[in-house]
Motif scaffolding. Structure first.
Motif, PDB file in Angstrom:
ATOM      1  N   UNK A  97       0.782  -1.232   0.000  1.00 29.66           N
ATOM      2  CA  UNK A  97       0.000   0.000   0.000  1.00 29.66           C
ATOM      3  C   UNK A  97       0.812   1.279   0.000  1.00 29.66           C
ATOM      4  N   UNK A  98       2.069   1.208  -0.398  1.00 27.85           N
ATOM      5  CA  UNK A  98       2.911   2.410  -0.404  1.00 27.85           C
ATOM      6  C   UNK A  98       3.626   2.539  -1.739  1.00 27.85           C
ATOM      7  N   UNK A  99       4.005   3.757  -2.076  1.00 21.17           N
ATOM      8  CA  UNK A  99       4.794   4.032  -3.267  1.00 21.17           C
ATOM      9  C   UNK A  99       6.052   4.742  -2.800  1.00 21.17           C
ATOM     10  N   UNK A 100       7.202   4.165  -3.118  1.00 14.26           N
ATOM     11  CA  UNK A 100       8.484   4.742  -2.733  1.00 14.26           C
ATOM     12  C   UNK A 100       9.241   5.145  -3.980  1.00 14.26           C
ATOM     13  N   UNK A 101       9.887   6.319  -3.930  1.00  5.45           N
ATOM     14  CA  UNK A 101      10.593   6.851  -5.095  1.00  5.45           C
ATOM     15  C   UNK A 101      12.024   7.184  -4.711  1.00  5.45           C
ATOM     16  N   UNK A 102      12.968   6.778  -5.559  1.00  7.24           N
ATOM     17  CA  UNK A 102      14.376   7.125  -5.401  1.00  7.24           C
ATOM     18  C   UNK A 102      14.868   7.605  -6.755  1.00  7.24           C
ATOM     19  N   UNK A 103      15.441   8.786  -6.801  1.00  7.42           N
ATOM     20  CA  UNK A 103      15.904   9.271  -8.093  1.00  7.42           C
ATOM     21  C   UNK A 103      16.338  10.715  -8.077  1.00  7.42           C
ATOM     22  N   UNK A 104      16.423  11.314  -9.257  1.00  6.75           N
ATOM     23  CA  UNK A 104      17.025  12.631  -9.426  1.00  6.75           C
ATOM     24  C   UNK A 104      16.415  13.776  -8.622  1.00  6.75           C
ATOM     25  N   UNK A 105      15.140  13.753  -8.355  1.00  5.58           N
ATOM     26  CA  UNK A 105      14.509  14.906  -7.719  1.00  5.58           C
ATOM     27  C   UNK A 105      14.986  15.076  -6.278  1.00  5.58           C
ATOM     28  N   UNK A 106      16.010  15.912  -6.070  1.00 17.31           N
ATOM     29  CA  UNK A 106      16.452  16.264  -4.731  1.00 17.31           C
ATOM     30  C   UNK A 106      17.304  15.230  -4.020  1.00 17.31           C
ATOM     31  N   UNK A 107      17.820  14.242  -4.718  1.00 13.68           N
ATOM     32  CA  UNK A 107      18.645  13.229  -4.073  1.00 13.68           C
ATOM     33  C   UNK A 107      20.123  13.525  -4.291  1.00 13.68           C
ATOM     34  N   UNK A 108      20.893  13.288  -3.256  1.00 16.01           N
ATOM     35  CA  UNK A 108      22.331  13.533  -3.310  1.00 16.01           C
ATOM     36  C   UNK A 108      23.030  12.488  -4.185  1.00 16.01           C
ATOM     37  N   UNK A 109      22.689  11.234  -4.014  1.00 14.43           N
ATOM     38  CA  UNK A 109      23.311  10.135  -4.763  1.00 14.43           C
ATOM     39  C   UNK A 109      22.314   9.605  -5.792  1.00 14.43           C
ATOM     40  N   UNK A 110      22.321  10.164  -6.959  1.00 14.04           N
ATOM     41  CA  UNK A 110      21.368   9.821  -8.008  1.00 14.04           C
ATOM     42  C   UNK A 110      21.784   8.502  -8.672  1.00 14.04           C
ATOM     43  N   UNK A 111      20.858   7.532  -8.793  1.00 17.62           N
ATOM     44  CA  UNK A 111      21.213   6.334  -9.549  1.00 17.62           C
ATOM     45  C   UNK A 111      21.374   6.701 -11.019  1.00 17.62           C
ATOM     46  N   UNK A 112      22.371   6.087 -11.669  1.00 13.76           N
ATOM     47  CA  UNK A 112      22.598   6.430 -13.066  1.00 13.76           C
ATOM     48  C   UNK A 112      23.223   5.275 -13.824  1.00 13.76           C
ATOM     49  N   UNK A 113      22.990   5.295 -15.123  1.00 12.82           N
ATOM     50  CA  UNK A 113      23.619   4.366 -16.049  1.00 12.82           C
ATOM     51  C   UNK A 113      24.534   5.194 -16.930  1.00 12.82           C
ATOM     52  N   UNK A 114      25.763   4.720 -17.079  1.00 13.29           N
ATOM     53  CA  UNK A 114      26.731   5.415 -17.926  1.00 13.29           C
ATOM     54  C   UNK A 114      27.003   4.526 -19.139  1.00 13.29           C
ATOM     55  N   UNK A 115      26.799   5.081 -20.331  1.00 17.09           N
ATOM     56  CA  UNK A 115      27.095   4.353 -21.564  1.00 17.09           C
ATOM     57  C   UNK A 115      28.474   4.803 -22.035  1.00 17.09           C
ATOM     58  N   UNK A 116      29.381   3.827 -22.116  1.00 20.25           N
ATOM     59  CA  UNK A 116      30.767   4.102 -22.485  1.00 20.25           C
ATOM     60  C   UNK A 116      31.065   3.560 -23.877  1.00 20.25           C
ATOM     61  N   UNK A 117      32.159   3.997 -24.435  1.00 14.36           N
ATOM     62  CA  UNK A 117      32.608   3.502 -25.733  1.00 14.36           C
ATOM     63  C   UNK A 117      33.022   2.042 -25.591  1.00 14.36           C
ATOM     64  N   UNK A 118      32.759   1.250 -26.641  1.00 11.20           N
ATOM     65  CA  UNK A 118      33.130  -0.164 -26.635  1.00 11.20           C
ATOM     66  C   UNK A 118      34.543  -0.376 -27.134  1.00 11.20           C
ATOM     67  N   UNK A 119      35.223   0.676 -27.560  1.00  8.36           N
ATOM     68  CA  UNK A 119      36.601   0.530 -28.054  1.00  8.36           C
ATOM     69  C   UNK A 119      37.539   0.209 -26.909  1.00  8.36           C
ATOM     70  N   UNK A 120      38.427  -0.729 -27.143  1.00  2.00           N
ATOM     71  CA  UNK A 120      39.418  -1.111 -26.133  1.00  2.00           C
ATOM     72  C   UNK A 120      40.682  -0.296 -26.279  1.00  2.00           C
TER      73      UNK A 120
END
Length: 127
Positions: free
Chosen positions: A104-127
């Motif tokens: 019965x609850x909704x919990x949110x974690x993310x960019x709005x006002x959070x110090x440690x924002x979860x993120x995905x980083x897309x990097x180059x595949x070149x070695x």
């Protein structure tokens, strides 16, 4: 200059929602708040509660919102989603918001006002 592309990999991220409503992110035995992927890689995300991942601007997976589904294994209580990084995804940082629902609850974690924002980083595949 010669460049070689790394083979595509599959990464697993587990999101836990603690009783104090804090979110914890685990990947490959360590902190999963920042996930590094390359074009063509796949990501599987699991959580004990129904959840969704929403990107505020653009998504390296195409859809701006990814919704979880109940794991189909007989005794599993996990919710999961799986997505592949687009071959033409722009390199860079993709902050996202996690919304988990349960009991019965909704919990949110993310960019709005959070110090440690979860993120995905897309990097180059070149070695």
């Amino acid at each position: 200059m010669n460049s070689t592309s790394a083979p595509a990999k599959h990464l697993h991220l587990d999101i836990e929602v603690e009783p104090n409503q804090a979110f914890r992110y685990w990947s490959e035995g360590g902190d999963g708040r920042v996930i590094r992927l390359r074009r063509g890689d796949t990501l599987a995300v699991t959580c004990a509660e129904p959840f969704s991942i929403r990107f505020s601007q653009k998504s390296p997976f195409g859809a701006r919102q990814l919704d979880s589904h109940r794991e189909s294994m007989l005794h599993s209580r996990e919710w999961f989603l799986a997505a592949g990084v687009l071959d033409n995804a722009a390199l860079g940082v993709y902050p996202y918001t996690v919304e988990a629902t349960g009991e019965g609850r909704v919990l949110v974690d993310g960019p709005e006002g959070h110090r440690m924002v979860p993120e995905i980083i897309i990097e180059s595949a070149d070695l």
